[in-house]
Design a protein around this motif. Structure first.
Motif, short mmCIF file in Angstrom:
data_model
loop_
_atom_site.label_atom_id
_atom_site.label_comp_id
_atom_site.label_asym_id
_atom_site.label_seq_id
_atom_site.Cartn_x
_atom_site.Cartn_y
_atom_site.Cartn_z
N LEU A 1 32.58 31.37 -24.09
CA LEU A 1 32.47 29.91 -24.05
C LEU A 1 33.86 29.30 -23.84
O LEU A 1 34.89 29.97 -24.05
CB LEU A 1 31.87 29.40 -25.35
N PRO A 2 33.94 28.04 -23.45
CA PRO A 2 35.25 27.38 -23.33
C PRO A 2 36.02 27.44 -24.65
O PRO A 2 35.41 27.36 -25.74
CB PRO A 2 34.90 25.95 -22.95
N PRO A 3 37.32 27.61 -24.63
CA PRO A 3 38.10 27.73 -25.88
C PRO A 3 37.87 26.61 -26.88
O PRO A 3 37.77 26.89 -28.08
CB PRO A 3 39.54 27.76 -25.37
N PRO A 4 37.77 25.32 -26.47
CA PRO A 4 37.53 24.29 -27.49
C PRO A 4 36.23 24.52 -28.25
O PRO A 4 36.16 24.28 -29.46
CB PRO A 4 37.50 22.99 -26.69
N ILE A 5 35.21 24.99 -27.56
CA ILE A 5 33.92 25.24 -28.22
C ILE A 5 34.03 26.45 -29.14
O ILE A 5 33.46 26.47 -30.23
CB ILE A 5 32.82 25.44 -27.16
N THR A 6 34.77 27.46 -28.71
CA THR A 6 34.94 28.64 -29.57
C THR A 6 35.63 28.27 -30.86
O THR A 6 35.27 28.75 -31.95
CB THR A 6 35.74 29.72 -28.82
N VAL A 7 36.64 27.41 -30.78
CA VAL A 7 37.34 26.97 -31.99
C VAL A 7 36.39 26.23 -32.92
O VAL A 7 36.37 26.44 -34.14
CB VAL A 7 38.55 26.09 -31.60
N LEU A 8 35.57 25.36 -32.36
CA LEU A 8 34.63 24.60 -33.18
C LEU A 8 33.59 25.52 -33.81
O LEU A 8 33.16 25.30 -34.95
CB LEU A 8 33.94 23.54 -32.32
N GLN A 9 33.17 26.57 -33.10
CA GLN A 9 32.21 27.51 -33.67
C GLN A 9 32.81 28.21 -34.90
O GLN A 9 32.15 28.36 -35.94
CB GLN A 9 31.80 28.55 -32.63
N GLU A 10 34.09 28.62 -34.79
CA GLU A 10 34.72 29.29 -35.93
C GLU A 10 34.84 28.36 -37.12
O GLU A 10 34.58 28.75 -38.27
CB GLU A 10 36.09 29.81 -35.50
N GLN A 11 35.25 27.12 -36.86
CA GLN A 11 35.37 26.15 -37.95
C GLN A 11 34.00 25.88 -38.59
O GLN A 11 33.88 25.73 -39.80
CB GLN A 11 35.99 24.86 -37.44
N TYR A 12 32.98 25.79 -37.72
CA TYR A 12 31.63 25.50 -38.23
C TYR A 12 31.12 26.66 -39.08
O TYR A 12 30.49 26.46 -40.13
CB TYR A 12 30.68 25.26 -37.06
N SER A 13 31.42 27.90 -38.67
CA SER A 13 30.99 29.06 -39.46
C SER A 13 31.64 29.06 -40.83
O SER A 13 31.00 29.37 -41.84
CB SER A 13 31.35 30.36 -38.71
N LYS A 14 32.92 28.70 -40.88
CA LYS A 14 33.60 28.65 -42.19
C LYS A 14 32.98 27.56 -43.08
O LYS A 14 32.80 27.76 -44.28
CB LYS A 14 35.08 28.38 -41.99
N GLY A 15 32.67 26.41 -42.46
CA GLY A 15 32.04 25.36 -43.25
C GLY A 15 30.68 25.78 -43.77
O GLY A 15 30.30 25.45 -44.89
N PHE A 16 29.92 26.51 -42.97
CA PHE A 16 28.60 26.96 -43.42
C PHE A 16 28.72 27.99 -44.53
O PHE A 16 27.94 27.98 -45.49
CB PHE A 16 27.83 27.55 -42.23
#
Length: 906
Positions: free
Chosen positions: A657-672
């Motif tokens: 995926l585009p890097p900005p989306i990958t970063v958001l996925q990682e942050q979202y996983s940590k929040g979950f």
């Protein structure tokens, strides 16, 4: 046996008809002269003038005198050796009229044919009819002799003339033929009625009616092989159709017809009625109005009854229907009156002369009227059965009136069988064909369920008629998907559900009261005090229908509810993965289906809906943390968290995926993980929706697309050629390597962006960003002093327009390809049943490879048997499914099929 005895025996079996008899001598020494002019039946002695002579009364003299009398009478009755059909008609008999003109006409006719009725002939006839001489040996019956003469004369001379007349083919040929038969009969019966019948003082078997009946029966037999019966049928049909109002424009007078047209119709009807009655009286007079004529009339009347029903009431289906009442009134007022007029004439066996005009119409027997009314209801029911297919097609246009007309006809078992056979044949010919879509068949089936619920509440007719449709629907792969799509459609917005079976959604809303309904109640309900046995025409596996339960009948197509629930779970999963945030319709349908199937059967579907709602709450909670999600202000990231154990198998495609989306996925996983410590997220990058805003040099493009399509267009942002002066250009191989994406997804994404005029294909595998769209038109100079410049501008405009047209055509072609390949590129989120089965079958592929390596060429049956032996827990697929799987491998080129079986490709 003597020769005379043999001749008498032969003549008794094969009578010889002659027109003359052997004459006896005029006088003999024993009996004197043979003059019968002064014969009297009382004395046996004849006095001649002043002198008297005693005649010999011996038996021999009586026989000679009898032979002489026989000769005189038969010579008088001898018929001419020519046809009598063309002679003028005889005037009425003396009992009917005694005018001088009639007597003069009769004398003229008499001189042309009949011999003079002299005193000698009269005496001889009286002598033959005398009580003491009449029955000697039974050989001197004048009436029997003349009856044979009439039959032979008709066969020899009149039949041929009549056949020639019938072959003329003119419109009035029937009337001419009837007049011909009447003339012949009048000539034949004239001497009997005028002279011989009055002399017969002691009639026995030679009564008038018997003689005439025997003659007319003989004539009827002679005319059996002639077209007279068909001509009679046409005559009756023509005039009866006019009288009943069925001929041409004489059906029912239009309201705007003027008085003159109505008067013409009335005069035509009166003239037709009088001509028909006169013809029937003549027909009865010559003995042709027999039972066969009555059968012909009955066939004509029933045919006209059917024609009247078909032309008058075809296509009239509105409810409430008063057609049955109107039809019965027509039978009583018009049909019955005409029928009784005709039958009164055809049933008159003593109509020997032209009868006067029939009296005022008599009352119709009520039993006959009931029979005719019942036949009319049958004709109406037969019409409605022929129209049944169209009635079902137009069900939504209020065609219930047709079923009201049909219901009285279905009281008999024969009528019900006729409905089943005729309607089933129409369904097979017009509906169950490859050209009919599954949607059309299901809509028709729903109409059948609703219509037959009104015709037969016990459901026997529906059970018999719907069987071929149910069997055909089970063979179509998209049946269950269309049914479930219809249940999930919005019943209040028909315009948005043109491709959905909206009738099911509407039906589901009306059946909320069926809570706890169980279709497997068992054969008998011991608490039902209104229980009735199954109808006599029910099949062996008949199950009582529950009214118009459309959804229940459709669900029962698949045998068990498990198949329906499983497919419902797949389709519901696909709908829940869409972008919509509210799923009120799906929730409503699920709650209604839980009333029918129970909570346990739909537990997985309930968990899926719960996941969608819970994802929204979790998304809000994670975003409220604020610190874990750091992204540009224009980027918004949301997710749906699915419970892996309760969702059906999903498509999985791995790519970068585009890097900005990958970063958001990682942050979202940590929040979950901070919110749910015991659970972790596994991302499925191919499932989702992306809204992309592209800023090009001359425009800004805003599009909704799939994640892989967004990844491909993002890759052009930092492509190898990206610079202010050169547009980014990438090939398919470069994109596949850069994004670790499959070729099918890359091709799908490139085709999508070409259709949006964002990319332009510069070669077979190379695509370039279309930063600027060429203008469609360019302004040209109109200064006459610069012709060269004008010419140059025109050429530039033409070239630019051609380039633009090429881009538009390429975009349209790409849009079509994108729409066609969307399903094959992994765009669907939930795997279908076929895809799941194919993936599971792939796990057994290695077993098949090893079998073919070790065993060489193997047949299908042996492969299936070996898989059952080596696979733990038995091989779960049938031979047909294995055959389909091996056929796919043949198409892929991994194995090949030979006459001996399957083998690996070398």
């Amino acid at each position: 046996m003597s020769i005379a005895a043999k001749q008498r025996l032969f003549s008794s079996i094969f009578p010889v008809s002659t027109y003359t008899s052997t004459a006896t001598p005029t006088a003999t020494p024993q009996i004197g002269t043979g003059d019968f002019s002064s014969f009297s039946q009382a004395p046996s002695v004849v006095h001649d003038g002043s002198s008297s002579q005693q005649y010999d009364d011996s038996p021999a003299a009586d026989i000679v005198r009898l032979e002489r009398a026989w000769h005189i009478v038969t010579d008088f009755l001898t018929l001419p050796s020519t046809s009598l059909a063309d002679r003028p008609s005889l005037p009425p008999t003396t009992e009917e009229t005694s005018s001088p003109r009639t007597r003069k006409s009769r004398n003229v006719v008499r001189t042309k044919w009949i011999k003079p009725w002299t005193a000698d002939v009269s005496g001889a006839a009286s002598y033959l009819f005398s009580s003491g001489l009449r029955g000697i040996g039974g050989e001197y019956d004048v009436f029997e002799w003349y009856l044979r003469q009439m039959g032979k004369h008709f066969l020899d001379f009149e039949k041929g003339r009549l056949i020639e007349l019938l072959d003329e083919g003119t419109e009035d040929v029937f009337l001419k033929a009837l007049s011909c038969v009447q003339n012949v009969q009048e000539y034949y019966t004239y001497p009997l009625q005028e002279y011989l019948f009055p002399l017969d003082l002691h009639p026995s078997i030679t009564q008038r009616s018997e003689i005439l009946d025997r003659y007319q029966a003989y004539v009827s037999i002679c005319l059996l092989q002639t077209p007279l019966a068909e001509l009679l049928r046409d005559f009756l049909r023509h005039h009866s159709s006019i009288i009943l109002g069925l001929d041409g424009d004489a059906n029912e007078a239009e309201e705007d017809e003027d008085t003159m047209e109505e008067a013409d119709d009335h005069s035509l009807l009166t003239a037709s009625h009088e001509q028909m009655m006169a013809c029937l009286r003549g027909l009865q007079k010559v003995g042709l109005g027999s039972d066969k004529a009555q059968r012909i009339f009955a066939e004509v009347m029933y045919g006209l009854l059917t024609q009247y029903v078909d032309t008058t009431y075809a296509g009239q289906w509105s409810s409430p229907s008063d057609i049955s009442a109107r039809l019965k009134d027509w039978i009583e007022d018009t049909f019955a009156r005409h029928a009784i007029d005709v039958l009164r004439i055809l049933n008159d066996r003593l109509l020997l002369a032209a009868a006067p005009r029939i009296d005022q119409f008599s009352q119709v027997p009520y039993s006959d009227v009931l029979v005719w009314k019942q036949r009319a209801i049958q004709s109406l029911g037969t019409l409605r059965i022929r129209e049944m297919f169209n009635i079902i097609v137009e069900w939504e246009s209020d065609t219930k009136g047709a079923l009201e007309d049909l219901k009285p006809y279905l009281k008999s078992q024969a009528a019900r069988s006729h409905l089943i056979s005729s309607f089933s044949a129409d369904i097979s010919q017009r509906l169950l064909q490859p050209g009919a879509s599954t949607m059309q068949i299901l809509q028709f089936y729903i109409g059948i369920v609703r219509a037959f619920a009104l015709l037969d509440r016990k459901g026997v007719l529906l059970d018999r008629v719907a069987r071929p449709i149910r069997r055909y629907l089970r063979e179509r792969d998209d049946t269950i998907r269309i049914i479930i799509g219809g249940l999930l459609a919005n019943p209040n917005s028909e315009g948005d559900n043109q491709d959905a079976l909206i009738e099911l959604a509407q039906e589901l809303n009306h059946m909320t009261e069926m809570a706890g309904a169980d279709e497997d109640e068992g054969e008998l309900d011991w608490d039902d005090m209104n229980w009735m046995p199954d109808p006599v025409d029910a099949s062996a596996d008949y199950r009582k229908s529950k009214g118009s339960d459309v959804i229940g009948t459709l669900i029962s197509l698949f045998g068990t509810q498990d198949i329906f629930v499983k497919e419902f779970q797949l389709i519901l999963g696909s709908r829940l993965l869409k972008k919509e945030l509210e799923f009120e319709g799906e929730t409503r349908v699920l709650e209604l289906l839980k009333l029918r199937f129970g909570d346990a059967s739909l537990q997985a579907c309930e968990v899926m809906l719960h996941d969608v709602h819970e994802s929204r709450r979790a998304d809000v909670a994670i975003r409220k943390g604020g610190k874990t999600l750091s992204a540009p202000q224009s980027t918004q990231f949301h997710s749906r968290i699915l419970s892996r154990l309760f969702w059906p198998p999903l498509h999985t495609e791995e790519f970068i995926l585009p890097p900005p989306i990958t970063v958001l996925q990682e942050q979202y996983s940590k929040g979950f993980e901070s919110l749910k410590a015991t659970r972790k997220l596994t991302w499925m990058p191919n499932l989702g929706h992306v809204t992309v805003e592209l800023e090009l040099e001359d425009r800004t493009v805003l599009e909704e697309c799939q994640p892989w399509q967004a990844s491909v267009i993002y890759a052009f942002q930092d492509g190898p050629s990206a610079s202010p002066s050169h547009a980014a250009t990438l090939s398919i191989e470069q994109l596949m390597e850069k994004l670790t994406m499959s070729e099918s997804l890359v091709s799908n994404a490139l085709t999508f962006w070409v259709s949006k005029l964002v990319l332009h294909q510069t070669s077979a595998t190379t695509f370039t960003v279309l930063e600027n769209l060429p203008p469609i038109t360019t302004s040209t100079s109109t200064d006459p002093s610069a012709p060269d410049q004008h010419t140059s501008n025109v050429g530039s405009t033409t070239a630019t327009s051609a380039a633009t047209n090429q881009l538009v055509e390429a975009a349209n072609a790409a849009a079509a390809v994108d729409a066609a390949s969307a399903a094959g590129a992994g765009t669907a989120g939930v795997l279908s049943s076929e895809e799941v089965a194919s993936e599971q079958m792939d796990t057994f592929w290695q077993y098949v490879v090893h079998m073919l390596k070790n065993g060489g060429t193997l047949k299908l049956g042996r492969i299936h048997m070996m898989l059952n032996a080596v696979v733990p827990g038995m091989f779960p697929y049938s031979s047909e499914e294995l055959k389909s799987f091996l056929a796919s491998k043949v198409r892929e080129g991994k194995i090949e099929m030979s006459p001996g079986g399957y083998k690996l490709v070398k």
